[in-house]
Design a protein around this motif. Structure first.
Motif: not given
Length: 299
Positions: A154-158, A222-228
């Motif tokens: 996608x065009x969104x930066x993740x 821009x989208x951010x995620x915490x993956x823990x």
């Protein structure tokens, strides 16, 4: 060239092997030496390189300048090539229309010493030694595990981040390693209201959030995620720590030890940062993965 505007610009330094797929020429270097490698690069300097593991991330980062109408993001090329052999890299940069104009070609030596003068907040490379030195000097850094190109879904930066020893310090992970899961859970429950110290990627996350605030709600690229691997009740300290920092994460996945790869694929991460090599190896089957050689898991 016009200077970047504002003190809050985001500067990312990247190696040529992280940006482009240089496996063929690197194989020549490994098997035949520096002279053969140089001759190969010069002979092929007009052959466009294929995108590497971080290409999609870089392309999306640079689009932010277009969206905001000013250059608030800069990507710096730091390469062990010489300027002569690096001409192929710049020809490929021009072919893809990437707005990368600053570079350091160090002729086989580590480019680490130029990270600070360029004011870089993130360094991505395929050389673990350079990444380790950057981390030791307070710069967020990761070793990309593969030079293969990651597709732009996608065009969104993740971005996706592990928690302990990446966004946060490894203080909790040390208890887990030394005393086990039960002691870790007990300690985190007792310390739930005490914010964790920041890890090597804390300031990079804050820089990303500053960029996110430039866009109207629902329109951010821009989208951010915490993956823990954490799960309840150890989730509370993480949430309260981010709140104390004044930082917002768009998505938080508390997986309780489940494999992260399929979740990262579902999220559509452009790059995932984790301190444990085994997690990165698993994730790299689905998304670009950056190993952060920091903390007790790497000692």
């Amino acid at each position: 060239m016009a200077e970047l505007e504002g003190a809050g610009k985001l500067v990312v330094a990247i190696s040529s092997r992280a940006l482009f797929d240089l496996d063929d020429s690197h194989a020549v270097f490994e098997s035949q030496g520096l002279r053969a490698y140089s001759e190969y690069q010069i002979e092929h300097e007009n052959d466009v390189l294929k995108p590497g593991q971080a290409f999609a991330m870089v392309n999306k980062l640079l689009r932010i300048n277009t969206l905001l109408g000013r250059r608030c993001v800069e990507v710096i090329l730091l390469s062990r090539n010489s300027a002569d052999t690096g001409l192929r890299v710049f020809n490929s940069i021009n072919h893809y229309g990437l707005d990368i104009t600053r570079a350091a070609f160090t002729g086989g030596e580590s480019p680490f010493r130029y990270i600070a003068p360029f004011n870089s907040q993130l360094f991505l490379s395929t050389y673990a030694e350079d990444v380790g030195r950057a981390l030791e000097n307070g710069v967020a850094a990761a070793t990309l595990l593969s030079a293969g190109g990651a597709p732009e879904v996608s065009s969104q930066l993740r971005f996706a981040f592990d928690g302990d020893a990446v966004l946060f310090s490894d203080e909790a992970e040390r208890i887990y390693k030394a005393e086990g899961l039960k002691a870790f859970a007990k300690s985190e429950k007792e310390s739930a209201k005490k914010p964790l110290e920041g890890g090597p990627f804390r300031h990079f996350l804050s820089a990303l959030q500053s960029l996110q605030k430039e866009f109207p709600e629902g329109e951010c690229p821009i989208r951010t995620a915490l993956v823990t691997a954490r799960s309840a009740p150890a989730h509370e300290r993480v949430i309260l720590t981010l709140r104390a920092w004044g930082v917002r994460i768009d998505e938080s996945l508390f997986l309780g030890g489940m494999d992260k790869g399929l979740f990262l694929k579902a999220y559509g991460a452009d790059v995932f940062f984790d301190d444990q090599r085994s997690h990165c190896d698993s994730a790299s089957a689905h998304v670009a993965a950056g190993h952060v050689p920091h903390g007790v898991a790497n000692q």
